[in-house]
Design a protein around this motif. Sequence first.
Motif, short mmCIF file in Angstrom:
data_model
loop_
_atom_site.label_atom_id
_atom_site.label_comp_id
_atom_site.label_asym_id
_atom_site.label_seq_id
_atom_site.Cartn_x
_atom_site.Cartn_y
_atom_site.Cartn_z
N PRO A 82 -1.13 112.08 14.21
CA PRO A 82 0.70 112.36 13.89
C PRO A 82 1.88 111.54 14.58
O PRO A 82 2.18 110.31 13.74
CB PRO A 82 0.79 113.57 13.63
N LYS A 83 1.80 111.40 15.87
CA LYS A 83 2.43 110.44 16.43
C LYS A 83 2.09 108.92 16.17
O LYS A 83 3.31 108.35 16.30
CB LYS A 83 2.49 111.30 17.49
N ASN A 84 1.33 108.56 16.00
CA ASN A 84 0.69 107.08 15.51
C ASN A 84 0.71 107.09 14.07
O ASN A 84 -0.04 105.94 13.90
CB ASN A 84 -0.63 106.98 15.90
N GLY A 85 1.48 107.63 13.28
CA GLY A 85 1.25 107.70 12.10
C GLY A 85 0.49 107.81 10.68
O GLY A 85 0.66 108.29 9.71
N TRP A 86 -0.38 109.03 11.98
CA TRP A 86 -1.32 109.30 10.83
C TRP A 86 -0.89 110.51 10.24
O TRP A 86 -0.73 111.25 10.80
CB TRP A 86 -2.68 109.80 11.63
N THR A 87 -1.30 111.10 9.34
CA THR A 87 -0.82 112.14 8.52
C THR A 87 -1.77 112.95 8.58
O THR A 87 -3.09 112.81 7.77
CB THR A 87 -0.12 112.11 6.44
N THR A 88 -1.73 113.97 8.81
CA THR A 88 -2.85 115.43 8.92
C THR A 88 -3.07 116.06 6.62
O THR A 88 -2.30 116.10 6.33
CB THR A 88 -2.85 116.65 9.60
N VAL A 89 -4.33 115.57 6.84
CA VAL A 89 -4.61 116.64 5.61
C VAL A 89 -5.27 117.61 5.16
O VAL A 89 -4.37 118.34 4.45
CB VAL A 89 -6.12 115.35 4.66
N THR A 90 -6.31 117.83 6.12
CA THR A 90 -6.33 118.84 7.15
C THR A 90 -7.35 118.85 7.81
O THR A 90 -7.70 118.20 8.76
CB THR A 90 -7.52 119.58 5.18
N GLY A 91 -7.89 119.82 8.58
CA GLY A 91 -7.99 120.64 9.79
C GLY A 91 -8.89 121.92 10.06
O GLY A 91 -8.26 122.88 9.66
N VAL A 92 -10.66 121.59 10.06
CA VAL A 92 -10.75 123.20 10.72
C VAL A 92 -10.65 123.38 11.89
O VAL A 92 -12.18 122.26 12.77
CB VAL A 92 -11.62 123.03 9.73
N LYS A 93 -10.94 124.33 12.69
CA LYS A 93 -11.15 124.57 14.09
C LYS A 93 -12.53 125.26 14.29
O LYS A 93 -12.30 126.56 13.59
CB LYS A 93 -10.25 125.24 14.76
N ALA A 94 -13.82 124.77 14.50
CA ALA A 94 -14.88 125.68 14.29
C ALA A 94 -15.94 125.19 15.07
O ALA A 94 -15.65 124.33 15.81
CB ALA A 94 -15.12 125.59 13.12
N LYS A 95 -17.12 126.26 15.70
CA LYS A 95 -17.67 125.72 16.09
C LYS A 95 -17.62 123.59 15.98
O LYS A 95 -18.03 123.59 17.31
CB LYS A 95 -19.59 125.96 16.34
N THR A 96 -18.09 123.77 14.96
CA THR A 96 -17.90 121.96 14.52
C THR A 96 -17.19 121.89 13.90
O THR A 96 -16.24 122.60 12.75
CB THR A 96 -18.92 121.22 13.53
N SER A 97 -15.72 121.02 14.41
CA SER A 97 -14.42 120.98 14.00
C SER A 97 -13.79 119.87 13.48
O SER A 97 -14.93 119.00 13.44
CB SER A 97 -13.50 120.82 15.10
N ILE A 98 -13.42 120.05 12.19
CA ILE A 98 -13.31 118.72 11.13
C ILE A 98 -11.36 118.08 10.87
O ILE A 98 -11.04 119.18 10.44
CB ILE A 98 -14.15 119.05 10.25
N LEU A 99 -10.99 116.99 10.75
CA LEU A 99 -10.11 117.02 11.36
C LEU A 99 -9.48 115.47 10.05
O LEU A 99 -11.03 115.06 10.09
CB LEU A 99 -9.08 116.61 12.74
N VAL A 100 -8.99 116.10 8.99
CA VAL A 100 -8.61 114.86 7.99
C VAL A 100 -7.11 114.12 8.20
O VAL A 100 -6.61 114.99 7.67
CB VAL A 100 -9.27 115.20 6.91
N PHE A 101 -7.35 112.65 8.28
CA PHE A 101 -6.25 111.96 8.67
C PHE A 101 -6.33 111.23 7.57
O PHE A 101 -6.79 109.76 7.73
CB PHE A 101 -5.95 111.29 10.13
N THR A 102 -4.82 110.55 7.09
CA THR A 102 -4.50 108.39 6.02
C THR A 102 -3.43 108.47 7.27
O THR A 102 -3.13 108.90 7.29
CB THR A 102 -4.06 109.35 5.16
N LYS A 103 -3.56 107.29 6.49
CA LYS A 103 -2.28 106.23 7.29
C LYS A 103 -2.36 105.35 6.05
O LYS A 103 -3.37 103.87 6.02
CB LYS A 103 -2.48 105.77 8.90
N GLY A 104 -1.79 104.83 5.52
CA GLY A 104 -1.65 103.85 4.73
C GLY A 104 -2.93 104.15 3.38
O GLY A 104 -2.51 104.64 3.06
N ASP A 105 -3.07 102.91 4.09
CA ASP A 105 -4.82 102.78 2.46
C ASP A 105 -5.74 103.00 3.37
O ASP A 105 -6.62 102.81 2.91
CB ASP A 105 -4.81 101.28 1.91
N ARG A 106 -6.20 103.94 4.16
CA ARG A 106 -7.18 104.38 4.98
C ARG A 106 -7.08 105.72 5.56
O ARG A 106 -6.02 106.76 4.93
CB ARG A 106 -7.16 103.59 6.39
#
Length: 153
Positions: free
Chosen positions: A94-118
Amino acid sequence: MSTLQTLKVSALAFFLASFLGACASSGDSPSGSPQEVQEVQSQLLGDMLLPQGARLNGGDSIIIGRGNEWVGRAVVNAVQGSTDVYAFFQSEYPKNGWTTVTGVKAKTSILVFTKGDRTATIEISDGSLGGPKAVIVITSSPKNANVVAPTRK
């Protein structure tokens, strides 16, 4: 072989070499000093920062393009544990301009970010005994890519 055929073969060879040259992950992890490794990883991944000491695993990655325009999957070995790696991405992106869409902290964690068209999906799992402390898989793709489901016949 005629001159026209030779030109066609040469053009095809040039195209293939150019295309394959854009696939920057055709080998093992970058080597050299920590600064050199960081520079190579920055050229490949652009503004997608990695935790300190993390190294791109070129043999397991599929990177097409480079910089802020790459698409594919980057597999990264981290020297920190999965909890610290998760905290890094949650804090630094987020400090580098990415927006957090969702995050799940678990044995296998997932984070989803968007920035512009990516879109970047980051999967973090524990490493193996004697290997990296955590394994990070970053998947980068265009946001809202036109995905068409196959039709049944």
